[in-house]
Design a protein around this motif. Structure first.
Motif, mmCIF file in Angstrom:
data_model
loop_
_atom_site.group_PDB
_atom_site.id
_atom_site.type_symbol
_atom_site.label_atom_id
_atom_site.label_comp_id
_atom_site.label_asym_id
_atom_site.label_seq_id
_atom_site.Cartn_x
_atom_site.Cartn_y
_atom_site.Cartn_z
ATOM 1 N N LEU A 253 0.814 -1.216 0.000
ATOM 2 C CA LEU A 253 0.000 0.000 0.000
ATOM 3 C C LEU A 253 0.846 1.263 0.000
ATOM 4 C CD1 LEU A 253 -2.825 -1.027 2.518
ATOM 5 C CD2 LEU A 253 -2.825 -1.176 0.022
ATOM 6 N N GLU A 254 1.753 1.398 0.951
ATOM 7 C CA GLU A 254 2.558 2.624 1.029
ATOM 8 C C GLU A 254 3.468 2.799 -0.187
ATOM 9 O OE1 GLU A 254 5.656 5.436 1.941
ATOM 10 O OE2 GLU A 254 5.962 3.252 1.717
ATOM 11 N N LEU A 267 1.522 5.205 8.892
ATOM 12 C CA LEU A 267 0.576 4.365 9.623
ATOM 13 C C LEU A 267 0.980 4.352 11.087
ATOM 14 C CD1 LEU A 267 -1.875 2.460 9.142
ATOM 15 C CD2 LEU A 267 -0.248 0.562 9.198
ATOM 16 N N HIS A 268 0.100 4.870 11.963
ATOM 17 C CA HIS A 268 0.362 4.884 13.402
ATOM 18 C C HIS A 268 -0.390 3.711 14.034
ATOM 19 C CE1 HIS A 268 2.157 9.059 14.169
ATOM 20 N NE2 HIS A 268 2.243 8.805 12.867
ATOM 21 N N GLY A 355 -3.384 -1.016 -3.568
ATOM 22 C CA GLY A 355 -2.568 0.176 -3.418
ATOM 23 C C GLY A 355 -2.999 1.306 -4.320
ATOM 24 N N GLU A 356 -3.339 1.001 -5.564
ATOM 25 C CA GLU A 356 -3.792 2.041 -6.484
ATOM 26 C C GLU A 356 -5.097 2.664 -6.002
ATOM 27 O OE1 GLU A 356 -4.083 0.525 -10.411
ATOM 28 O OE2 GLU A 356 -1.932 0.095 -10.622
ATOM 29 N N GLY A 357 -5.995 1.826 -5.466
ATOM 30 C CA GLY A 357 -7.257 2.351 -4.945
ATOM 31 C C GLY A 357 -7.054 3.241 -3.744
ATOM 32 N N LEU A 358 -6.135 2.861 -2.846
ATOM 33 C CA LEU A 358 -5.852 3.706 -1.687
ATOM 34 C C LEU A 358 -5.230 5.024 -2.132
ATOM 35 C CD1 LEU A 358 -5.784 4.134 1.359
ATOM 36 C CD2 LEU A 358 -3.569 2.955 1.413
ATOM 37 N N ALA A 359 -4.382 4.978 -3.154
ATOM 38 C CA ALA A 359 -3.790 6.218 -3.669
ATOM 39 C C ALA A 359 -4.878 7.160 -4.181
ATOM 40 C CB ALA A 359 -2.794 5.888 -4.780
#
Length: 436
Positions: A253-254, A267-268, A355-359
């Motif tokens: 993801l990152e 991410l905490h 990952g692309e969706g989170l971006a």
């Protein structure tokens, strides 16, 4: 129950909900905890609590559970004739009218109590184990807080072929879940989706009874504020699903965010991190904040704008998402993390699949922030309204009151039909002044 009321985590919140709802409905509640952590955790003083004997490993390997007809490892890890006798003593001494069991693991004690009995299954463990068969995990991880402390036993458990164990356990648990849904005086699951699936599978009613989520603090949204790029993730990494979620952030993801030009997102993680897990979740984009009690955790979370629940499989109902909504944060999760909830992308949360969706989601939040942040604040308010409507304490109190009415043979107005074998005949006499 399998842990004290002071225990944290999603299951601890469900147990707290059960006790608070029953006492809120006017019933006297007596808690019985099987074993518990090695370090004694203070229990809630508002309810009578008995600490039952723990199950020893020699009992787990012994023949008693097989004689009782228990075939799943989950039940064997918690079954002991000594505990069974202790439960029966409590039922007699405390004049118990009905028994609620914490999950499939403790169902045998409720079934043998001699009283009307109800099982709150939490999640469908059989489905969960089927999903985990493809995961890279060992039996030591799977046992969670029931894993042995011996270094030798731990090393041996890590050599067990987990895939075969999970396949066998899933089959046994599915048969046991079906049996409980047919024979208990009532059964429930947290997720309405899973409740409907089990009900259809066995042809018997199954209730959906989630956790009540309340908070004394709330995030305050200010127009034009700088974008907060810290994504909160509450969850103990002793749980495999939580560890897997953090590793997904690190590995896919990152990196996808940076590839899309989105820099500075972190991410905490709020929760326990075992030393054996720490090397796998250490990365520049991860901040391990440690474990907090629930009140302090809420105080920490409302300092953030967004909660990330990167859940890859549909596993019951995601507490993190509901809790974030109640606190006034914007929840970001996958369709699996939103399963079993009446929510929609852009209405109560933001969804992504990879990952692309989170971006794309985070790019939208960056754009909204540049436009003043009003759209983000409105989404957070819609999420909070939704969560309060379905997960408020008073809502769950009413629903658990209906459970007790069913168990004691006095159905509430509008309540559905009782489960197979539910009490309610002319011979069921209850002392109205001492319902426990």
């Amino acid at each position: 129950m399998t842990r004290p009321l002071a225990g944290a985590g999603g299951r601890g919140l469900v147990l707290r909900t059960i006790v608070d709802s029953l006492t809120g409905a006017g019933h006297e509640v007596v808690c019985a905890v099987v074993g518990g952590p090695a370090e004694v955790v203070p229990v809630d003083r508002s309810v009578a609590t008995h600490r039952l004997p723990d199950v020893r490993w020699w009992e787990v390997a012994g023949p008693a559970a097989a004689r009782r007809g228990l075939r799943s490892f989950n039940e064997r890890l918690y079954y002991s004739p000594r505990v069974q006798r202790a439960v029966r003593r409590i039922v007699d001494v405390e004049r118990i009218d009905a028994v609620v069991a914490d999950g499939v693991r403790l169902a045998p004690y409720a079934e043998d109590s001699g009283r009307p009995w109800f099982v709150d299954l939490d999640d469908l463990l059989s489905d969960r184990y089927d999903l985990w068969r493809s995961r890279s995990m060992d039996l030591h991880q799977l046992l969670g807080h029931r894993r042995p402390t011996s270094a030798v036993a731990s090393a041996l458990l890590r050599r067990v072929p987990v895939g075969r164990v999970l396949a066998s356990e899933a089959r046994r648990l599915r048969a046991r879940e079906d049996e409980l849904a047919r024979t208990a005086h009532g059964t429930s699951l947290v997720s309405p989706t899973e409740a409907a699936r089990l009900s259809e599978r066995v042809g018997a009613p199954v209730r959906s009874l989630p956790m009540a989520v309340t908070a004394t603090v709330r995030r305050q949204w200010t127009g034009g504020a700088a974008l907060d790029r810290r994504l909160a993730f509450p969850g103990s990494l002793t749980a495999f699903a939580n560890e897997e979620a953090v590793r997904w952030w690190i590995e896919e993801l990152e990196p996808a965010l940076r590839a899309d030009g989105l820099e500075g997102w972190q991410l905490h993680v709020f929760g326990e991190v075992p030393e054996s897990v720490r090397p796998r979740v250490t990365a520049p984009s991860v901040v391990l904040r440690g474990s907090f009690d629930r009140e302090r955790l809420h105080t920490e979370l409302v300092q953030h704008a967004f909660l990330l629940a990167p859940q890859r499989e549909a596993l019951g109902l995601t507490v993190k998402v509901v809790e974030a909504a109640v606190l006034g944060l914007v929840p970001l999760t996958t369709p699996q993390g939103a399963s079993g909830m009446d929510v929609a992308h852009g209405d109560q949360l933001l969804l992504f699949r990879d990952g692309e969706g989170l971006a794309r989601v985070l790019a939208t939040l960056e754009r909204w922030a540049a436009e003043g942040g009003e759209q983000t604040a409105q989404l957070a308010e819609r999420a909070r309204t939704w969560a309060r409507r379905g997960f408020a304490a008073e809502v769950l109190t009413d629903r658990w009151a209906a459970v007790v009415d069913q168990l004691l043979g006095t159905p509430a107005a509008g309540a559905g039909p009782s489960g197979p074998g539910a009490p309610g005949g002319a011979d069921d006499v209850v002392d109205e002044g001492s319902r426990r």
